[in-house]
Design an enzyme around this catalytic site. Structure first.
Site, mmCIF file in Angstrom:
data_model
loop_
_atom_site.group_PDB
_atom_site.id
_atom_site.type_symbol
_atom_site.label_atom_id
_atom_site.label_comp_id
_atom_site.label_asym_id
_atom_site.label_seq_id
_atom_site.Cartn_x
_atom_site.Cartn_y
_atom_site.Cartn_z
ATOM 1 N N GLY A 266 0.827 -1.199 0.000
ATOM 2 C CA GLY A 266 0.000 0.000 0.000
ATOM 3 C C GLY A 266 0.864 1.254 0.000
ATOM 4 O O GLY A 266 0.796 2.071 -0.900
ATOM 5 N N PHE A 267 1.680 1.387 1.039
ATOM 6 C CA PHE A 267 2.684 2.455 1.154
ATOM 7 C C PHE A 267 2.088 3.859 1.159
ATOM 8 O O PHE A 267 2.803 4.833 0.989
ATOM 9 C CB PHE A 267 3.730 2.336 0.025
ATOM 10 C CG PHE A 267 4.298 0.952 -0.120
ATOM 11 C CD1 PHE A 267 5.092 0.414 0.882
ATOM 12 C CD2 PHE A 267 4.025 0.178 -1.233
ATOM 13 C CE1 PHE A 267 5.602 -0.877 0.773
ATOM 14 C CE2 PHE A 267 4.522 -1.109 -1.348
ATOM 15 C CZ PHE A 267 5.313 -1.636 -0.341
ATOM 16 N N GLY A 536 -1.758 1.322 12.457
ATOM 17 C CA GLY A 536 -2.590 0.141 12.287
ATOM 18 C C GLY A 536 -2.543 -0.824 13.454
ATOM 19 O O GLY A 536 -3.576 -1.174 14.037
ATOM 20 N N ALA A 537 -1.355 -1.264 13.816
ATOM 21 C CA ALA A 537 -1.225 -2.280 14.859
ATOM 22 C C ALA A 537 -1.736 -1.747 16.195
ATOM 23 O O ALA A 537 -2.481 -2.422 16.910
ATOM 24 C CB ALA A 537 0.235 -2.719 14.984
ATOM 25 N N ARG A 650 6.793 -1.832 22.867
ATOM 26 C CA ARG A 650 6.804 -3.298 22.847
ATOM 27 C C ARG A 650 6.704 -3.783 21.403
ATOM 28 O O ARG A 650 5.952 -3.220 20.611
ATOM 29 C CB ARG A 650 5.630 -3.805 23.677
ATOM 30 C CG ARG A 650 5.385 -5.286 23.547
ATOM 31 C CD ARG A 650 4.195 -5.704 24.395
ATOM 32 N NE ARG A 650 4.570 -5.812 25.794
ATOM 33 C CZ ARG A 650 3.774 -5.504 26.817
ATOM 34 N NH1 ARG A 650 2.570 -5.050 26.596
ATOM 35 N NH2 ARG A 650 4.182 -5.653 28.048
ATOM 36 N N LYS A 723 4.256 0.870 19.913
ATOM 37 C CA LYS A 723 4.215 2.047 19.050
ATOM 38 C C LYS A 723 4.340 1.561 17.611
ATOM 39 O O LYS A 723 4.733 0.431 17.354
ATOM 40 C CB LYS A 723 5.341 3.025 19.409
ATOM 41 C CG LYS A 723 5.138 3.620 20.793
ATOM 42 C CD LYS A 723 6.006 4.835 21.081
ATOM 43 C CE LYS A 723 7.403 4.486 21.493
ATOM 44 N NZ LYS A 723 8.088 5.599 22.207
ATOM 45 N N GLU A 727 6.647 2.759 9.564
ATOM 46 C CA GLU A 727 7.304 3.816 8.796
ATOM 47 C C GLU A 727 8.605 4.294 9.416
ATOM 48 O O GLU A 727 9.282 5.157 8.862
ATOM 49 C CB GLU A 727 6.336 4.991 8.618
ATOM 50 C CG GLU A 727 5.186 4.652 7.697
ATOM 51 C CD GLU A 727 4.007 5.603 7.833
ATOM 52 O OE1 GLU A 727 3.570 5.844 8.968
ATOM 53 O OE2 GLU A 727 3.522 6.083 6.807
HETATM 54 MO MO1 MOS Z 1 1.075 5.234 4.924
HETATM 55 S S1 MOS Z 1 1.967 6.708 3.847
HETATM 56 O O1 MOS Z 1 -0.208 5.979 5.711
HETATM 57 O O2 MOS Z 1 0.946 3.754 4.206
#
Ligand code: MOS
Length: 766
Positions: A266-267, A536-537, A650, A723, A727
């Site tokens: 996705g990136f 996300g995680a 963690r 955390k 990215e």
């Molecule tokens: Mo990211 S640039 O929110 O996959």
């Protein structure tokens, strides 16, 4: 570092359960384990179904026709020849496309900008080269593609403006950037402090346009059923795409379902709803038949977000002993003329180093190009290419080791928000990295080390990435076999979501991972923020954790109403190996569920960012160390070895987290040495619009790359104390390479990427 099981207080978002946090206890040891991906086998055997692959009866193929001018209007469009091609069933243009909402603010108040209308074929205007001007739909892909080339279009053209630097005069100050930072931030009196600084650096860095190229191309199958539409679509945030489709066509949100079970990368490029989705929806409605549209690789260079080019001026003032007194970072960026996006380029600079006087600004220039937008580590990825090279240049001026310069400017609290850090172990990353990498062997004098014909040098840079959490929900069911099924509208863009969610559910409910099925990628499931921004995680994992904690309560409650645990106290329940244990009695989840009316038990959960995000600054940190060899005759740069040391709370799964960091570091190498989308300024065209001409590193370009996570638990980030890691790896990585090239050669290149010609020009001048 051992977690203290009993002392860890349950986090706010889950205090419906007073039991100790099972993720802290980690009784089965699943949390942190470098577990293989639970979806790995399905992917490598082809059993995983991607958006384009759904076997849906009677579908037609759509092929997009792109504008071949950079700016102007369609004045003539002839679809007759295309329509006569055998198999062609529809040609959509702006003349027969349905009404759509225009670009503008979100239609659902309070919702995210990614849910804004995304109109296509909405008029005769051409806003950028490659903008869709038609969609040809046919019974076969070949017929659609062939006919697409027979659509005749004539344009009135204007000269497009495509570059930031020559258009700086037209730049404006946006209200805020995509990360929510104000365009301008200031503290103290930068101008005076910089003017009076005993040691000064004032340098301007440029980074080029960069393009997303996820392995899986953007694709959608749209299928209408009455007034409801389902999209099998490759999208990072299904709930955003649901909203974007609904707001574009002005239909209720619950009339749109998005299915995104597997995503081949996705990136950031699959955050927005793109032409494949909108055009497939339109065509499917008109035809009363499912339509699938995939963008070609070349089309994705125009019809998917790109990262803006940047012009960044960094000004650093310091005392002679290397204490920063003034930090300035001003950036000029591209935005589309029709849809504002502000790369949060100077955001990290507000938080990374202490200095009493600081000033950052971001100015955007509307240009006639496709939309700029999020690309992994929006902001930091390019901002740190500038800041972290500037720090290296300052270290040279100070005659100070660049690691030491950073250590001397470690802030005690967040310099911008004036609040404590939740956790911050940049110094640990710097020290541990320096020791492991053999940094002490580095020669401070450039061009001092040779290995055969190679000039060899070392460089380093800091990494920082904002930690974000967003509200997220989940649902868990235990059936009469004791099997646990989790449902949430999360996605796995290759990062490992399926796996870490399985680990969280298995550990919280104390069942083996084989007893857990995680179902994601469907807006019929509870809402999540999906995959993006490294949130996300933490977000969806916390929502799922909450649902699993609610399930523990529900299991204990059901267990004491009948069966072997009848009449016992549910608040004394323990959970082990798929059983509820109270005192000396036990009952299996399977038996407990079997005794209910429905034969299963369902629990819901949710999580949201707590006070820890207001009273603390949250970010993950790291340090990159790189060694390069440079051929003085050809200018060729080779990465010999690289080490990234990170502290990111963690770690849920050491294998997937390591892969994320390593991928990010290699992408950093790519942005330092390879990637550059070049614009034909007369036509507004990205010239090198395929993976033959848009350079990215291959295996042969990569030396020994090592990733290390330092032990850390962030008890302010949420119940999981994790955390984001998605990215962090790219942040600063490219600057470490550029700094290593300087150390190897004495050539300072401020214009990324560092191509051979720039090295040779520099070497000649030296
Ligand atoms: Mo990211 S640039 O929110 O996959």
């Amino acid at each position: 570092m051992a977690d203290a099981p009993k002392s860890a207080p349950p986090a706010k978002s889950t205090d419906k359960d007073t039991l100790p946090n099972p993720i802290d206890i980690n009784a089965t040891g699943l949390i942190g384990k470098p577990l293989d991906r639970v979806d790995g086998k399905a992917k490598v055997t082809g059993a995983a179904t991607y958006a384009y692959e759904y076997d849906i009866d009677g579908f037609a193929y759509g092929f997009i026709v792109n504008a071949t001018v950079g700016k102007g209007r369609v004045i003539f469009i002839d679809t007759d020849v295309a329509e006569k091609v055998p198999g062609v069933v529809l040609v959509l243009t702006h003349r027969n496309a349905p009404a759509q909402a225009g670009y503008g603010p979100p239609k659902f108040p309070g919702d995210d900008p990614l849910g804004r209308p995304r109109p296509f074929l909405d008029g005769a205007q051409v806003r950028y080269f490659g903008e869709p001007v038609a969609l040809v739909v046919a019974d076969s892909f070949e017929a659609a593609r062939h006919a697409a080339h027979l659509v005749k279009v004539r344009y009135d053209t204007e000269a497009p403006q495509t570059r930031v630097a020559p258009n700086k005069a037209r730049a404006y100050a946006p209200e805020s950037d995509v990360a929510g930072n104000k365009a301008d931030a200031a503290d103290g009196d930068f101008d005076t402090a910089f003017a009076q600084a005993p040691v000064k650096l004032d340098a301007t860095y440029t980074t080029p346009y960069q393009i997303h190229s996820a392995m899986e191309l953007h694709a959608t199958i749209a299928q209408w059923d009455g007034d409801k539409v389902t999209l099998y679509s490759s999208h990072q945030i299904p709930n955003s795409e649901q909203e974007a489709v609904a707001s574009t066509f002005q239909i209720p949100k619950d009339h749109v379902r998005i299915v995104s079970r597997y995503i081949g990368g996705g990136f950031g490029g699959k955050l927005p709803t793109e032409a494949d989705a909108i055009l497939a929806v339109m065509a499917a409605r008109k035809l009363g038949r499912p339509v699938k549209v995939m963008q070609t690789r070349q089309q994705t260079f125009f019809n998917v977000y790109h990262r803006t080019e940047t012009v960044q001026q960094v000004r650093l003032g310091a005392t002679r002993d290397g204490k920063l007194t003034a930090i300035g970072h001003d950036a000029w960026l591209q935005t589309a003329t029709f849809d504002e996006f502000v790369e949060p380029c100077t955001g990290a600079t507000q938080h990374l180093y202490a200095a009493p006087h600081r000033k950052t600004s971001q100015r955007v220039v509307p240009l006639d190009l496709p939309r700029s937008g999020s690309m992994r580590a929006p902001g930091e990825a390019v901002g740190l290419l500038a800041l972290e090279q500037a720090m290296d240049e300052l270290a040279v001026k100070l005659d100070l080791d660049p690691v030491e310069l950073r250590l001397r400017n470690e802030p005690e609290q967040d310099p911008a928000k004036k609040v404590p850090f939740s956790t911050r172990n940049l110094t640990g990353c710097l020290k541990e990295g320096a020791a492991r990498f053999g940094w002490a062997r580095r020669q401070a004098r450039p061009a001092a080390v040779r290995d055969g014909r190679w000039l060899v040098g070392m460089g380093m840079a800091s990494a920082i990435r904002n930690n974000i959490m967003r509200p997220s929900q989940a649902e868990v069911t235990v059936d009469n076999t004791g099997h646990v099924t989790a449902r949430l509208a999360m996605t796995d863009i290759g990062t490992g979501s399926y796996t870490i969610l399985t680990q969280i559910a298995a550990e919280t409910l104390q069942v083996p991972i084989e007893q857990v099925t995680v179902l994601i990628g469907d807006t019929d499931f509870p809402e999540t923020p999906g995959s993006g921004g490294s949130f996300g995680a933490n977000s969806s994992g916390s929502g799922l954790f909450d649902a699993c904690m609610a399930m523990r309560k529900a299991l204990a409650g059901a267990a004491v109403s009948n069966g072997p645990l009848q009449g016992r106290k549910p608040d004394q329940a323990h959970f082990h190996d798929g059983r509820v244990i109270i005192g000396d009695g036990a009952d299996s989840y399977a038996a407990i569920a079997a005794r209910t009316a429905t034969g299963s038990i369902t629990a819901e959960g949710k999580a949201a960012p707590g006070d820890g995000y207001k009273s603390y600054h949250q970010a993950s940190y790291g340090a990159h160390f790189a060694e390069v060899g440079v051929d003085p005759d050809s200018g060729e740069i080779r990465l010999r070895r690289m080490l990234g040391v990170f502290a990111a709370g963690r770690i849920l799964n050491l294998k997937t987290a390591t892969s994320q960091a390593m991928g990010g570091m290699l992408w950093g190498l790519s942005s330092a040495l390879h990637e550059e989308a070049m614009v034909d300024e007369a036509r507004g065209l990205f010239i090198n619009h395929d993976l033959a001409e848009y350079h990215v590193p291959v295996h042969a370009d990569i030396g020994a790359v090592e990733v290390l996570y330092l032990p850390e638990v962030d008890d302010k980030s949420g119940p999981l104390k994790i955390k984001g890691v998605g990215e962090l790896g790219i942040c600063g990585a490219g600057a470490a390479i550029a700094n290593a090239v300087y150390n190897a050669t004495g050539v300072r290149i401020r214009d990324y990427p560092l191509t051979l010609d720039k090295v040779l020009t520099g070497l000649k001048a030296a």
